[in-house]
Design an enzyme around this catalytic site. Structure first.
Site, mmCIF file in Angstrom:
data_model
loop_
_atom_site.group_PDB
_atom_site.id
_atom_site.type_symbol
_atom_site.label_atom_id
_atom_site.label_comp_id
_atom_site.label_asym_id
_atom_site.label_seq_id
_atom_site.Cartn_x
_atom_site.Cartn_y
_atom_site.Cartn_z
ATOM 1 N N HIS A 26 1.953 15.381 5.426
ATOM 2 C CA HIS A 26 1.795 16.416 6.447
ATOM 3 C C HIS A 26 2.950 16.344 7.428
ATOM 4 C CE1 HIS A 26 -0.301 12.747 7.824
ATOM 5 N NE2 HIS A 26 0.284 13.023 8.987
ATOM 6 N N ARG A 35 7.744 3.144 3.293
ATOM 7 C CA ARG A 35 6.283 3.070 3.252
ATOM 8 C C ARG A 35 5.780 4.514 3.349
ATOM 9 N NH1 ARG A 35 1.740 4.684 6.695
ATOM 10 N NH2 ARG A 35 0.053 3.198 6.369
ATOM 11 N N ASP A 61 2.992 7.288 3.868
ATOM 12 C CA ASP A 61 1.719 7.526 4.545
ATOM 13 C C ASP A 61 0.846 8.481 3.728
ATOM 14 O OD1 ASP A 61 0.182 7.089 7.020
ATOM 15 O OD2 ASP A 61 0.440 9.251 7.313
ATOM 16 N N GLU A 95 0.581 3.964 0.838
ATOM 17 C CA GLU A 95 -0.662 3.681 1.562
ATOM 18 C C GLU A 95 -1.827 4.261 0.759
ATOM 19 O OE1 GLU A 95 -3.095 4.612 5.690
ATOM 20 O OE2 GLU A 95 -1.766 6.098 4.806
ATOM 21 N N HIS A 100 -1.672 -1.091 12.881
ATOM 22 C CA HIS A 100 -1.829 -0.104 13.956
ATOM 23 C C HIS A 100 -3.062 0.767 13.761
ATOM 24 C CE1 HIS A 100 0.001 2.108 10.691
ATOM 25 N NE2 HIS A 100 -0.277 3.246 11.296
ATOM 26 N N ASP A 101 -3.689 0.707 12.571
ATOM 27 C CA ASP A 101 -4.864 1.522 12.263
ATOM 28 C C ASP A 101 -6.175 0.764 12.401
ATOM 29 O OD1 ASP A 101 -3.626 3.962 11.636
ATOM 30 O OD2 ASP A 101 -3.188 3.335 9.591
ATOM 31 N N ASP A 141 -7.551 1.551 17.500
ATOM 32 C CA ASP A 141 -6.617 2.465 18.145
ATOM 33 C C ASP A 141 -7.336 3.247 19.256
ATOM 34 O OD1 ASP A 141 -4.764 4.503 18.698
ATOM 35 O OD2 ASP A 141 -5.423 5.703 16.988
ATOM 36 N N ARG A 178 -2.724 -1.138 20.054
ATOM 37 C CA ARG A 178 -1.325 -0.745 20.239
ATOM 38 C C ARG A 178 -0.820 -1.109 21.637
ATOM 39 N NH1 ARG A 178 -1.734 5.246 17.232
ATOM 40 N NH2 ARG A 178 -2.528 4.429 15.245
#
Length: 583
Positions: free
Chosen positions: A247, A326, A328, A357, A423-424, A468, A472
């Protein structure tokens, strides 16, 4: 023998080329149903007096999970082609299992009974970059790692660490900050950095790309990025960027053109728009990541979109010498796009690392034509369930991980991207209820596991954080507020991985099952020149290892302390782990 449970297929993870000369062949049986398995095999064209010439070699039990046993053998067919079947035995029965069914004796009048590996073609060998096997990654969320140049701070940026992180605030992290702290990373022992997105975007996380060819101004310039990559390479550190090709962002110019010109936009087929006019509320009438209106899904089957994104893939490798991508939300993009992506990237840099991912079974992406690896979330889940949440026993962990390892070829497992958090997710110390002993166990487990491990920035100094945006936070650079003991332990584990051939990918992992307490996990890692025994205790009382674990060895050395350990006094303290070098 329960015949309906037997499983083999001459492809994917059950029969594959490990290298240009070697085949790995696996068989699955019901757990405890078989005493021995032999491979019956031969060249399909090797006949004497009307009889097919065969060999028979015993297979090794490579692991067991809750329901199944797995057997494996390595063979090097002289002429790179093979027909084969399996001879299985238990106390009651001998059985020959072939592609055409079951027999009491191996048929030798026709090779068509047998499974077929037609030819070991060099082009079909799964090849991931060799350097990845020896890489320890460090994930950086650029906005929160370090502010090296306040002059490029975004408008409204807050003083470093002066507030809790939110989904909208900024603190000015940038490339100069990373450059200034490379010594910290080199000292830790990492030799790869994975950056979350660095391209121009509106958000602080940058997964909503505005321009794939431009660095976000808050991070610096292209020249600064070039300096960063060069500085990393000088220290032996690889650089991997995050590509968001599923996206774009809401403010990506082609999508803005669609909003302005609607059905007359030249870019209307760049996206998956169900009807016009385009609306965003109450739900977007175009496909998005999840239902996020600010992340319209790209139509990667569109030739113009494909050409644009493949130029992006080539540009950052060609111009800045990055070492990997990487990808996404990789599973929501069509396979053909990823095939062309791989071809594009590898044509520029053959040893670039391509990481997808994907959170589930990933074999369709790992057949040598798309990705080199995926993020190993099944490992993450099992490790946390065992050592952070106490949801499963050590034996159940071994079952789950055996299933994961058997799901992929060995050369895929060697480059799987292993992580404990990101980060997720909440940070690992928070997941472990701030039990630092458990966190040390988790890092011992991950750093000794097959694959390539990754540390999320700040975890090495004991940072905490919920989901999150809590995970972070700004990196803590005040050493008085850092957990230096944890840093030194992780540093030492990384040193073990580089100094001991059996510790990392050079060692074959085998779980040791028996009458252990529920919180015990034991496994050996064995290489050509050493054997390491790993023992984990997640219970509140010490355990003493059984002396039988040391059979065949006369000496055991505690890797942490260098002390000799007597088999009669091999104790694993509560919430601790023990690593012994056996000789």
């Amino acid at each position: 023998m329960q015949r309906e449970v037997l499983y083999h297929r001459p492809k994917n993870n059950y029969a594959y080329a490990y290298d240009e000369k070697t085949l790995h062949i696996r068989l699955r049986t019901k757990k405890g149903d078989v005493q021995s398995v032999h491979l019956i095999y031969g060249d399909p064209y090797n006949w004497i007096d009307g009889c097919w010439q065969i060999q028979k070699s015993e297979m090794t039990k490579s692991g067991s999970d809750e329901w199944f046993d797995y057997y494996v053998i390595e063979v090097s067919p002289e002429f790179r082609r093979l027909r084969y079947g399996f001879e299985l035995m238990n106390e009651n029965e001998k059985l020959v299992y072939t592609e055409k069914g079951f027999y009491e004796e191996a048929p030798r009048d026709d090779t068509s009974y047998y499974f077929c590996f037609p030819f070991l073609n060099k082009a079909d060998v799964f090849r991931a970059p060799e350097w990845v096997k020896n890489t320890v990654w460090y994930q950086i969320f650029p906005e929160r790692f370090a502010n090296g140049n306040p002059a490029n701070d975004p408008e409204g940026a807050l003083a470093w660490g002066s507030a809790a992180p939110s989904k909208t605030n900024f603190f000015g992290g940038d490339f100069e900050g990373v450059i200034q702290h490379l010594d910290h990373l080199a000292s830790l022992g990492i030799n790869g950095i994975y950056f979350t997105p660095i391209f121009k975007a509106k958000s602080n996380h940058k997964y909503d790309t505005i321009d794939y060819f431009e660095i976000d101004p808050q991070f610096g310039t292209k020249e600064t990025f070039r300096q960063l990559v060069d500085a990393c390479h000088e220290k032996g550190i690889k650089v991997m960027l995050d590509a968001v090709f599923n996206h774009s962002g809401f403010y990506f110019e082609p999508f803005q053109d669609v909003l302005r010109n609607q059905e007359n936009s030249q870019y209307k087929n760049w996206f998956h728009i169900r009807e016009f006019p385009v609306i965003t509320e109450p739900k977007p009438n175009y496909d998005t990541f999840a239902f996020e209106k600010n992340m319209p899904k790209l139509n990667t089957e569109n030739p113009e979109v494909k050409e644009y994104l493949l130029k992006v893939a080539r540009f950052w490798v060609e111009e800045f010498n990055i070492d990997g991508w990487r990808l996404d939300v990789a599973n929501e993009v069509d396979h053909q796009f990823w095939r062309e992506f791989r071809s594009t990237v590898k044509s520029v840099k053959p040893d670039a690392y391509i990481l997808g991912e994907i959170w589930h079974d990933s074999m369709p992406w790992l057949q040598g034509d798309q990705f080199d690896a995926v993020m190993n979330y099944p490992f993450t889940t099992a490790a946390l369930d065992f050592l952070a949440f106490d949801k499963i026993t050590g034996s159940e962990f071994a079952d789950k991980i055996t299933n994961v390892l058997q799901s992929y070829p060995a050369n895929v497992n060697e480059v799987a991207f292993n992580l404990l958090d990101s980060h997720d997710t909440p940070r690992v110390l928070t997941l472990a209820k701030e039990n630092k002993e458990r966190v040390r166990q988790l890092y011992t487990l991950m750093l000794s596991f097959p694959g390539t491990p990754c540390i999320y920035y700040g975890d090495e100094v004991g940072m905490t954080g919920e989901m999150d945006p809590g995970c972070r936070k700004c990196m803590e650079w005040d050493e008085e507020k850092q957990d230096r003991s944890l840093f030194e332990d992780i540093q030492k584990l990384i040193t073990f991985r580089s100094d001991h051939s059996a510790f990392g990918n050079g060692g074959t992992l085998s779980f040791i099952k028996g009458s252990h307490t529920p919180g015990t996990l034991l496994y050996k890692k064995t290489s050509a020149d050493e054997t390491l025994l790993f023992a984990f205790n997640s219970e509140s009382e010490p355990i003493t290892l059984e002396e039988g674990l040391f059979d065949g060895f006369s000496n055991a050395v505690n890797l942490w302390t260098g002390e000799n350990i007597s088999p009669a006094h091999a104790v694993v303290n509560a919430n601790d782990s023990l690593i012994l070098k056996l000789s």
